[in-house]
Every structure is written in structure tokens, then in C-alpha cells.
Design a protein around this motif. Structure first.
Motif, PDB file in Angstrom:
ATOM      1  N   GLU A 163       0.912  -1.240  -0.197  1.00  0.00           N
ATOM      2  CA  GLU A 163       0.265   0.257  -0.258  1.00  0.00           C
ATOM      3  C   GLU A 163       0.792   1.412  -0.145  1.00  0.00           C
ATOM      4  O   GLU A 163       2.015   1.017   0.019  1.00  0.00           O
ATOM      5  CB  GLU A 163      -0.887  -0.447   1.725  1.00  0.00           C
TER       6      GLU A 163
ATOM      7  N   ALA B 159      -5.647  -2.766   5.538  1.00  0.00           N
ATOM      8  CA  ALA B 159      -5.493  -4.357   5.799  1.00  0.00           C
ATOM      9  C   ALA B 159      -5.133  -4.469   6.947  1.00  0.00           C
ATOM     10  O   ALA B 159      -4.814  -5.816   7.725  1.00  0.00           O
ATOM     11  CB  ALA B 159      -3.459  -3.723   5.746  1.00  0.00           C
TER      12      ALA B 159
ATOM     13  N   ALA C 293       0.923  -4.683   6.181  1.00  0.00           N
ATOM     14  CA  ALA C 293       1.171  -3.963   4.838  1.00  0.00           C
ATOM     15  C   ALA C 293       2.608  -3.855   4.457  1.00  0.00           C
ATOM     16  O   ALA C 293       3.723  -3.104   6.146  1.00  0.00           O
ATOM     17  CB  ALA C 293       0.399  -3.192   5.529  1.00  0.00           C
TER      18      ALA C 293
END
Length: 218
Positions: free
Chosen positions: A166, A175, A182
Motif C-alpha cells: 500500500e 489491511a 502491510a
């Protein structure tokens, strides 16, 4: 790691300046709203009608108006970005290495299907992904976990075995809400913008970073 899930905009391709440019043209040139660059940057996440409601207030535009403006913005984005399209440095090699290692991969993005197709097909990378979830496939946008839970289910992988890539705080939050870790690409936000780091494995400028490469071996 048993599976990887990628956000698209700002994570796989550094196209957020082109989205911002398209939004600026719509908001300030077509709608004459006069928003600042910082206001636009802070609010252009989630589905386009949500962005319009966030900036102008609920009920400002009818459903048909919001759809029209949303489509106008996306057409402008694709027009502006097509000649500049490229993956983040190291990503093509990372995708190939993960593919050869048998790690299933998916896309979980707030982008509309047409924009995901636009990127995947122009860059010839569709074959790497077992599942694709777009804004058109979910009821709730990030930070709701639906955008990541759906592709995990489609791949047959438990949330805790997925790593999400991300670039924005709302994505990292989504997430976390999905029970996933993440890895953050710092294309659009600095590390200090991420207040809650409980599920964040690390920050990287691109996919050449050793921390990201090592995920395939761990």
C-alpha cells in the motif's frame, strides 16, 4: 508469506500525480470549486462519488451527475497518464520472482475496473494475478477491509497469511482491519503520516528495497 495483495495507484504505478491533475481539472476548472492542492491530495481516496461527497457535502450532486463527473475525471486521467505509464522500479522483477516461487498474487484497489484494465493490459502484467478486486466489486471503500478480504478469499488464502502493499494510511488501516500485514511504498506519503504502525512491516521507496525482496524468501 503465502500471498501478496497489491493496491494499484501509488503502489504499483506512481500515477497519483495524474489522478490529482485530473481531479484538479474537474474540481477547479469545470466545477469552479477553488480547492487547494493540499485539500485535493487529502481527499482523493475511495470511490469517486465518495470523493465528491467528501468535498462538496452529501446531496450536492445527483447520482447521474456524480457518475458523469466521475467518468469525466477518469477519462482525463487515462488521457494524461497513458504516455507516462510504467511500473515502480523493481516491481516487474519482484512479480516475476514471486510468480516463479508460486506465491499467489492479487490486486485490491479503489480504482475502477476500467483503470485497472488500462494499467494491466498496457503493461502486460495481467497474468501475474489470480484475483482482481476493484471499486466496482465492493460495497465499502478502504479503510473497510472488504477490498482485501475478497481477493484473499478468491485465492483461498487466510488473511493472516497475506501481505498487502500500500501507499496510503487508509490502505494500511484497511489491511489491519483485514488482519493482514502491510508494506508501505513511500510514493505519496512519508512514514510519519502513518500513525498506527502495528501491522506495518516496513517502508520502502520502491521494489528494489531489500526488505521487500526478502519477503519472497520468508
Amino acid at each position: 508469506m503465502k500471498a501478496f495483495i497489491f493496491d494499484l495507484n501509488g503502489t504499483m504505478v506512481n500515477d497519483m500525480p495524474y489522478h490529482a491533475k485530473a481531479w484538479t481539472r474537474l474540481l477547479n476548472e469545470e466545477l469552479h470549486a477553488g480547492f487547494s492542492e493540499d485539500q485535493i491530495k487529502a481527499n482523493i481516496y475511495g470511490k469517486n462519488p465518495e470523493v465528491l461527497a467528501r468535498l462538496f457535502g452529501e446531496g450536492k450532486f445527483s447520482h447521474d451527475e456524480a457518475e458523469k463527473y466521475s467518468n469525466d475525471k477518469e477519462e482525463q486521467y487515462r488521457l494524461e497518464y497513458k504516455g507516462h505509464m510504467e511500473l515502480l522500479p523493481g516491481l516487474k522483477e519482484f512479480l516475476e520472482d514471486a510468480y516463479q516461487a508460486g506465491i499467489p498474487m492479487a490486486i485490491g484497489s479503489a480504482a475502477i475496473t476500467a483503470n485497472i484494465d488500462f494499467v494491466l493490459d498496457n503493461l502486460n502484467i495481467r497474468h501475474y494475478f489470480k484475483a482482481i478486486v476493484s471499486a466496482d466489486d465492493v460495497t465499502h471503500s478502504k479503510p473497510d477491509p472488504e477490498t482485501f478480504i475478497k481477493p484473499a478469499k478468491m485465492m483461498g488464502v487466510a488473511p493472516e497469511d497475506c501481505v498487502v502493499f500500500e501507499d496510503v494510511p487508509k490502505g494500511a488501516e484497511a489491511a489491519k482491519n483485514a488482519g493482514m500485514r502491510a508494506c508501505i511504498l513511500t510514493t505519496t506519503h512519508d512514514p510519519e503520516d502513518f500513525e498506527d504502525r502495528e501491522n506495518i512491516l516496513g517502508f520502502a521507496a520502491d521494489f528494489n528495497d531489500l526488505k521487500i525482496k526478502q519477503l519472497i524468501q520468508t
